[in-house]
Design an enzyme around this catalytic site. Structure first.
Site, mmCIF file in Angstrom:
data_model
loop_
_atom_site.group_PDB
_atom_site.id
_atom_site.type_symbol
_atom_site.label_atom_id
_atom_site.label_comp_id
_atom_site.label_asym_id
_atom_site.label_seq_id
_atom_site.Cartn_x
_atom_site.Cartn_y
_atom_site.Cartn_z
ATOM 1 N N ASN A 1 0.830 -1.230 0.088
ATOM 2 C CA ASN A 1 -0.127 -0.161 -0.027
ATOM 3 C C ASN A 1 0.820 1.236 0.017
ATOM 4 O OD1 ASN A 1 -2.552 1.534 0.460
ATOM 5 N ND2 ASN A 1 -2.131 1.803 2.272
ATOM 6 N N HIS B 1 0.932 5.266 1.126
ATOM 7 C CA HIS B 1 0.316 6.231 2.285
ATOM 8 C C HIS B 1 0.701 7.370 2.465
ATOM 9 C CE1 HIS B 1 -2.161 7.070 5.688
ATOM 10 N NE2 HIS B 1 -1.279 7.544 6.249
ATOM 11 N N SER C 1 4.910 6.852 2.059
ATOM 12 C CA SER C 1 5.610 5.675 2.482
ATOM 13 C C SER C 1 4.894 4.536 1.686
ATOM 14 C CB SER C 1 5.025 5.151 4.066
ATOM 15 O OG SER C 1 5.343 6.502 4.914
ATOM 16 N N ASP D 1 -2.420 0.579 8.238
ATOM 17 C CA ASP D 1 -1.231 1.425 8.146
ATOM 18 C C ASP D 1 0.074 1.243 8.959
ATOM 19 O OD1 ASP D 1 -2.761 2.770 6.036
ATOM 20 O OD2 ASP D 1 -3.311 4.321 7.454
HETATM 21 C C1 GRF Z 1 -2.776 8.656 -2.797
HETATM 22 O O1 GRF Z 1 -2.353 9.781 -1.819
HETATM 23 C C2 GRF Z 1 -2.298 7.395 -1.806
HETATM 24 O O2 GRF Z 1 -1.198 7.635 -0.939
HETATM 25 C C3 GRF Z 1 -3.380 7.347 -0.947
HETATM 26 O O3 GRF Z 1 -4.707 7.494 -1.762
HETATM 27 C C4 GRF Z 1 -4.256 8.372 -2.749
HETATM 28 C C5 GRF Z 1 -4.568 7.868 -4.229
HETATM 29 O O4 GRF Z 1 -4.441 8.607 -5.158
HETATM 30 N N1 GRF Z 1 -3.555 5.788 -0.378
HETATM 31 P P1 GRF Z 1 -4.585 8.252 -6.607
HETATM 32 O O5 GRF Z 1 -6.018 7.729 -6.856
HETATM 33 O O6 GRF Z 1 -3.523 7.383 -7.069
HETATM 34 O O7 GRF Z 1 -4.499 9.564 -7.560
#
Ligand code: GRF
Length: 223
Positions: free
Chosen positions: A113, A115, A142, A151
């Protein structure tokens, strides 16, 4: 896992814009990431990430939660879709659902994932606003292995930026996205090369235990 020379197979889970999906697609199409996206799964029919997938002829599946459906029942449907793609890695890129423990356990070490914070700081939602409210001078993103606690899994790599004085949350979010778009493909490349391996809640990098996360600035991971 396949031979590191053959493209590794990714399935990407998303709920929205899919800019991270796009960054991965772009890196693959530039010949700089030896991977193939075998499927995109979304829990939202109107996720723009689905259009991005279609534009690049990537198969996609939409799994809409039904009214009253339990997490377990939803995750059973999600699991069969994930299984159908037979991917090496499950890439969560803005998938806005908490996964059940059993689904996570099934894919432990293969599920990652991204984050938008310097974990372990600012788990959960609304990270940019919370970072600004706390007057932090540093913020970042991260990439981590997913474990049953939200997370909380071991962090593979981080990218960080200085928070500008008087910065607005939207501007900070944009700058963090730029970091993410470099970070995620970098990590996926290391996973596909089998240089990063998850073992028993810790990470090995080039056969050595990784005690602190890699950073996008550090040359340590550049092949
Ligand atoms: C990103 O900021 C990621 O860190 C979080 O969700 C957002 C997704 O953005 N988990 P996108 O849909 O890839 O533009």
């Amino acid at each position: 896992m396949s031979d590191p020379q053959t493209p590794c197979k990714l399935v990407v889970l998303l709920s929205g814009n899919g800019s991270n999906l796009q960054a991965i697609i772009d890196r693959i199409e530039a010949g700089q990431l030896n991977a193939s996206i075998v499927g995109v799964i979304s829990d939202k029919a109107d996720a723009f990430g689905l259009q991005r997938a279609a534009q690049h002829r990537i198969d996609s599946t939409t799994i809409i939660p039904e009214p009253g459906e339990t997490r377990e029942a939803y995750d059973a449907r999600l699991q069969s879709s994930i299984e159908s793609y037979q991917a090496d890695w499950i890439i969560m890129a803005g998938f806005m659902r908490i996964l059940s423990d059993s689904l996570v356990e099934k894919h432990l070490g293969k599920l990652i994932n991204i984050h938008p914070s310097l974990l372990p700081k600012y788990k959960g939602l609304n990270t940019h606003q919370r970072v600004l409210d706390a007057g932090e001078s540093l913020h970042g993103a991260s990439v981590h292995f997913v474990t049953p606690t939200l997370d909380d899994g071991p962090v593979i790599m981080q990218g960080q930026i200085d928070v500008k004085p008087d910065e607005m949350p939207e501007q900070l979010k944009q700058r963090i996205h730029q970091i993410e778009h470099q970070l995620y493909p970098d990590v996926i490349q290391l996973l596909c090369q089998q240089r990063i391996v998850y073992t028993d809640r810790s990470i090995t990098f080039d056969n050595k235990t990784l005690n602190t996360p890699l950073t996008i600035e550090s040359p340590a991971h550049v092949a």
